[in-house]
Design a protein around this motif. Structure first.
Motif, PDB file in Angstrom:
ATOM      1  N   THR A  33      30.739 -47.344 -22.246  1.00  0.00           N
ATOM      2  CA  THR A  33      30.895 -46.453 -21.098  1.00  0.00           C
ATOM      3  C   THR A  33      31.853 -45.317 -21.446  1.00  0.00           C
ATOM      4  O   THR A  33      31.580 -44.141 -21.179  1.00  0.00           O
ATOM      5  CB  THR A  33      31.437 -47.272 -19.896  1.00  0.00           C
ATOM      6  OG1 THR A  33      30.540 -48.371 -19.673  1.00  0.00           O
ATOM      7  CG2 THR A  33      31.555 -46.449 -18.646  1.00  0.00           C
ATOM      8  N   GLN A 154      28.881 -58.910 -14.788  1.00  0.00           N
ATOM      9  CA  GLN A 154      27.951 -57.996 -14.137  1.00  0.00           C
ATOM     10  C   GLN A 154      26.961 -57.423 -15.149  1.00  0.00           C
ATOM     11  O   GLN A 154      25.758 -57.402 -14.933  1.00  0.00           O
ATOM     12  CB  GLN A 154      28.774 -56.875 -13.500  1.00  0.00           C
ATOM     13  CG  GLN A 154      27.970 -55.739 -12.940  1.00  0.00           C
ATOM     14  CD  GLN A 154      28.890 -54.665 -12.366  1.00  0.00           C
ATOM     15  OE1 GLN A 154      29.393 -54.803 -11.255  1.00  0.00           O
ATOM     16  NE2 GLN A 154      29.127 -53.616 -13.111  1.00  0.00           N
ATOM     17  N   CYS A 292      27.789 -47.877 -14.869  1.00  0.00           N
ATOM     18  CA  CYS A 292      26.707 -48.589 -14.163  1.00  0.00           C
ATOM     19  C   CYS A 292      27.302 -49.646 -13.260  1.00  0.00           C
ATOM     20  O   CYS A 292      28.125 -50.443 -13.719  1.00  0.00           O
ATOM     21  CB  CYS A 292      25.818 -49.305 -15.174  1.00  0.00           C
ATOM     22  SG  CYS A 292      24.486 -48.297 -15.744  1.00  0.00           S
TER      23      CYS A 292
HETATM   24  N1  ATP Z   1      35.661 -47.343 -16.101  1.00  0.00           N
HETATM   25  C1  ATP Z   1      34.784 -48.166 -15.530  1.00  0.00           C
HETATM   26  N2  ATP Z   1      34.687 -48.224 -14.181  1.00  0.00           N
HETATM   27  C2  ATP Z   1      33.833 -49.093 -13.575  1.00  0.00           C
HETATM   28  N3  ATP Z   1      33.040 -49.959 -14.249  1.00  0.00           N
HETATM   29  C3  ATP Z   1      33.094 -49.935 -15.590  1.00  0.00           C
HETATM   30  C4  ATP Z   1      33.946 -49.040 -16.308  1.00  0.00           C
HETATM   31  N4  ATP Z   1      33.792 -49.282 -17.642  1.00  0.00           N
HETATM   32  C5  ATP Z   1      32.880 -50.264 -17.738  1.00  0.00           C
HETATM   33  N5  ATP Z   1      32.454 -50.655 -16.517  1.00  0.00           N
HETATM   34  C6  ATP Z   1      31.518 -51.741 -16.212  1.00  0.00           C
HETATM   35  O1  ATP Z   1      31.630 -52.716 -17.233  1.00  0.00           O
HETATM   36  C7  ATP Z   1      30.364 -52.963 -17.859  1.00  0.00           C
HETATM   37  C8  ATP Z   1      30.591 -53.194 -19.335  1.00  0.00           C
HETATM   38  O2  ATP Z   1      30.965 -51.968 -19.911  1.00  0.00           O
HETATM   39  P1  ATP Z   1      30.500 -51.553 -21.375  1.00  0.00           P
HETATM   40  O3  ATP Z   1      29.099 -51.972 -21.630  1.00  0.00           O
HETATM   41  O4  ATP Z   1      30.851 -50.125 -21.536  1.00  0.00           O
HETATM   42  O5  ATP Z   1      31.492 -52.463 -22.217  1.00  0.00           O
HETATM   43  P2  ATP Z   1      31.537 -52.699 -23.784  1.00  0.00           P
HETATM   44  O6  ATP Z   1      32.974 -52.844 -24.138  1.00  0.00           O
HETATM   45  O7  ATP Z   1      30.767 -51.640 -24.492  1.00  0.00           O
HETATM   46  O8  ATP Z   1      30.820 -54.082 -23.903  1.00  0.00           O
HETATM   47  P3  ATP Z   1      30.191 -54.855 -25.183  1.00  0.00           P
HETATM   48  O9  ATP Z   1      31.022 -54.524 -26.344  1.00  0.00           O
HETATM   49  O10 ATP Z   1      30.268 -56.278 -24.801  1.00  0.00           O
HETATM   50  O11 ATP Z   1      28.806 -54.338 -25.338  1.00  0.00           O
HETATM   51  C9  ATP Z   1      29.536 -51.713 -17.534  1.00  0.00           C
HETATM   52  O12 ATP Z   1      28.169 -52.018 -17.467  1.00  0.00           O
HETATM   53  C10 ATP Z   1      30.059 -51.305 -16.182  1.00  0.00           C
HETATM   54  O13 ATP Z   1      29.419 -52.046 -15.169  1.00  0.00           O
END
Ligand code: ATP
Ligand code: 5RP
Length: 325
Positions: A33, A154, A292
């Protein structure tokens, strides 16, 4: 650090090597994100995002048989990742492995050429000295633990296609490997980003969330005075905080309540600092501040958008020292 001399590098200025930013954090910490919004600010066409999950050694089924997780260096081709980061930094193409999150399979590799900006996001990006040396700026995402777990649930139970029981069953093992391998990398970051819910809404997981940027001494100095002056009360606040090791460090809080005109004025100021005329901030930037929610609907978070703009300013200022002119 507030009020220190600021100098930012124009985005269109070129240098021999790409500018590299690392985003590391636990599963569901918000790395993808954050990366998507940063790429939007830097320019999608000149930014390459590499998700380090692509360097996972085995497909999901085999990992389960071997009892190894992606949160453990043994479960990843870290040596190949190091080679590839070195090649990209030298402006060379790579044949990047591909991990498919839908089904957890390994796919044929893809030919990837470096771009002006490279975002490397993943679980183990600061796990070796050679990786740590590669970045112009190192970010660690450290949302409050309850928030991260809710984000992960989620995401995994909607886009990830897992049942709640499956996510629950995997947590202990993943957390053990995270505590040993992922979380200790927090110490290497120049800036730690810590999203947290407002006191009066402790269960909030979407907007409005607050965020704290812990600014370590290895960060380049940027002038935050104008930002703080533009901010209403409970918008942006500086605090002298304690790092996890007890050392004092500056921290900038961005409160989720900051919306509308106040947020727009601060965003406009940051756009001027980061884009230096090379982007038109009146254009729509749909990925800036976007995340999302539980129904896979794209929402906007002002505190995320301001974080992405500020991180870009730190990145460009950090890169300035290595520019040729
Ligand atoms: N700043 C934010 N505000 C609100 N919700 C967020 C935010 N950042 C992430 N999320 C929520 O958290 C979920 C997970 O985020 P994301 O996929 O970016 O994490 P990640 O660290 O890339 O995960 P992974 O490494 O496990 O793939 C997103 O789908 C979203 O619902
Ligand atoms: O948290 C992760 C990445 O940050 C996951 O552990 C990794 O993506 C592999 O998971 P999966 O088997 O669900 O594809």
């Amino acid at each position: 650090m507030v009020g220190a001399a600021a100098k930012t590098v124009p985005m269109q200025q070129t240098r021999k090597h790409p500018v590299i930013i690392g985003i590391v954090g636990d599963s569901g910490a918000g790395k993808s994100t954050m990366a998507a919004g940063l790429a939007e600010v830097l320019g999608i066409e000149r930014t390459l995002i590499i998700c380090m999950d692509d360097y996972i050694k085995h497909d999901r089924r085999r990992r389960a048989e071997l009892g190894v997780t992606a949160h453990n260096p043994a479960g990843n081709h870290i040596d190949i990742l190091e080679q590839h980061v070195g090649l990209l930094r030298d402006g060379q193409p790579i044949l990047k492995p591909v991990y498919n999150h839908q089904g957890g399979t390994l796919e044929p590799p893809e030919y990837v050429v470096p771009r002006q900006f490279i975002i490397l996001e993943g679980l183990l990006g600061y796990s070796t000295p050679s990786l740590r040396d590669a970045y112009d700026l190192k970010i660690f995402l450290d949302p409050r633990e309850q928030l991260r777990l809710r984000w992960k649930f989620q995401r995994d139970t909607t886009q990830g296609g897992y049942t709640v029981e499956q996510v629950m069953a995997s947590l202990d093992r993943l957390n053990r490997d995270s505590v040993s391998n992922v979380l200790p990398q927090r110490g290497y970051a120049d800036l730690v980003v810590n999203f947290y819910p407002p006191d009066d809404k402790p269960d909030e997981i979407a907007s409005p969330l607050n965020v704290r940027h812990l600014l370590r001494p290895t960060l380049p100095q940027i002038d935050l005075t104008t930002l703080l002056e533009l901010s209403p009360p409970r918008g942006l606040e500086m605090e002298l905080a304690r790092d996890v090791d007890g050392r004092p460090a500056d921290a900038l809080h961005i409160y989720g309540e900051i919306v509308g005109a106040d947020s727009a004025a601060i965003e406009a100021h940051l756009w001027r600092s980061v884009a230096n005329g090379s982007r038109d901030p009146s254009q729509p930037f749909p990925r800036l501040g976007a995340f999302c929610d539980g129904r896979s609907t794209v929402q906007h978070s002002p505190s995320l958008a301001l974080s992405q703009l500020l991180l870009t300013q730190y990145l460009l200022t950090a890169a300035l020292g290595t520019y040729a002119n």
